[in-house]
Design an enzyme around this catalytic site. Structure first.
Site, PDB file in Angstrom:
ATOM      1  CG  LEU A 101      -1.949  -1.014   1.364  1.00 49.43           C
ATOM      2  CD1 LEU A 101      -2.274  -1.049   2.941  1.00 49.43           C
ATOM      3  CD2 LEU A 101      -3.058  -0.494   0.178  1.00 49.43           C
ATOM      4  CG  HIS A 117       4.704 -11.649   7.781  1.00 47.49           C
ATOM      5  ND1 HIS A 117       5.113 -11.267   6.591  1.00 47.49           N
ATOM      6  CD2 HIS A 117       6.104 -11.902   7.652  1.00 47.49           C
ATOM      7  CE1 HIS A 117       6.166 -11.291   5.990  1.00 47.49           C
ATOM      8  NE2 HIS A 117       6.541 -12.107   6.203  1.00 47.49           N
ATOM      9  CG  ASP A 153       5.870  -8.131   5.589  1.00 42.27           C
ATOM     10  OD1 ASP A 153       4.879  -7.741   5.696  1.00 42.27           O
ATOM     11  OD2 ASP A 153       6.259  -9.114   5.120  1.00 42.27           O
TER      12      ASP A 153
END
Ligand code: GRF
Length: 199
Positions: A101, A117, A153
């Site tokens: 994003l 994740h 992440d």
């Protein structure tokens, strides 16, 4: 009502775990929260079928219809806002949403944008986590629920699960063991956020 919007790209088993937890634990009565919509960036995402069968609104926004990330994210943000209605800003849960994003999108949804994740972050950010954990000789693997920042992440860790890596494991078997724990920790993380009260 606190709207929850779940973004998927594929099978949607994490999404299904979240939907089931919301139903079984009556998040509407307990926290005033409801899954308002499931949005996929792929029309063939199998998870859309599950969501539809549950009576949840579904939308597909295909990235191939947009020339760049910014325009895709702008339309995604509009769809999320319209699903959520006029109440509180929605909680946006990335559940196997295989798309990076833009910073603008992340900033606009800050504090309410969560991801899962399949690794013990900060180890193995990015793709092919199970292959990399096996190649590194890890004895343990796991999954992480975390807030989303502009860095892939990264972001505050909300929940983690740990599983053993067995001598006979391949990426498939390890992935299945980790995924089973994802279905526990993602609802747990969301439950805690809702219980803490989002404003
Ligand atoms: C999960 O392992 C998730 O952690 C990762 O992609 C996988 C998606 O699985 N980001 P599903 O679509 O929720 O079944």
């Amino acid at each position: 009502m606190q709207s929850i919007v779940i973004l998927i790209s594929g099978g949607g088993s994490n999404m299904a775990a979240l939907v089931r937890a919301a139903q079984q634990e009556d998040w509407a009565a307990r926290y005033g929260a409801a899954v308002a919509a499931v949005i996929s960036n792929r029309a063939d995402a199998a998870g859309l079928l599950f969501a539809k069968a549950q009576g949840i609104a579904t939308h597909t926004i295909s990235q191939t219809d947009f020339p760049d990330r910014g325009q895709f994210d702008a339309v995604l943000a509009q769809a999320i806002a319209s699903c959520a209605g006029a109440g509180k800003p929605p909680l946006v849960l990335l559940a196997g949403f295989m798309r990076i994003l833009t910073p603008g999108f992340v900033q606009a949804h800050a504090e309410r944008l969560i991801n899962i994740h399949p690794s013990l972050l900060p180890a193995f950010a990015g793709l092919h986590t199970h292959e990399r954990a096996l190649a590194a000789g890890c004895k343990f693997a796991g999954a992480t629920v975390h807030r989303v920042t502009e860095v892939l992440d990264e972001g505050a860790i909300l929940e983690q699960s740990v599983v053993p890596v067995l001598p006979e494991d391949d990426a498939h078997s390890l992935s299945a063991r980790v995924l089973a724990t994802e279905h526990i920790i993602y609802p747990r993380a969301v439950r805690r956020l809702l219980a803490a009260g989002l404003s």
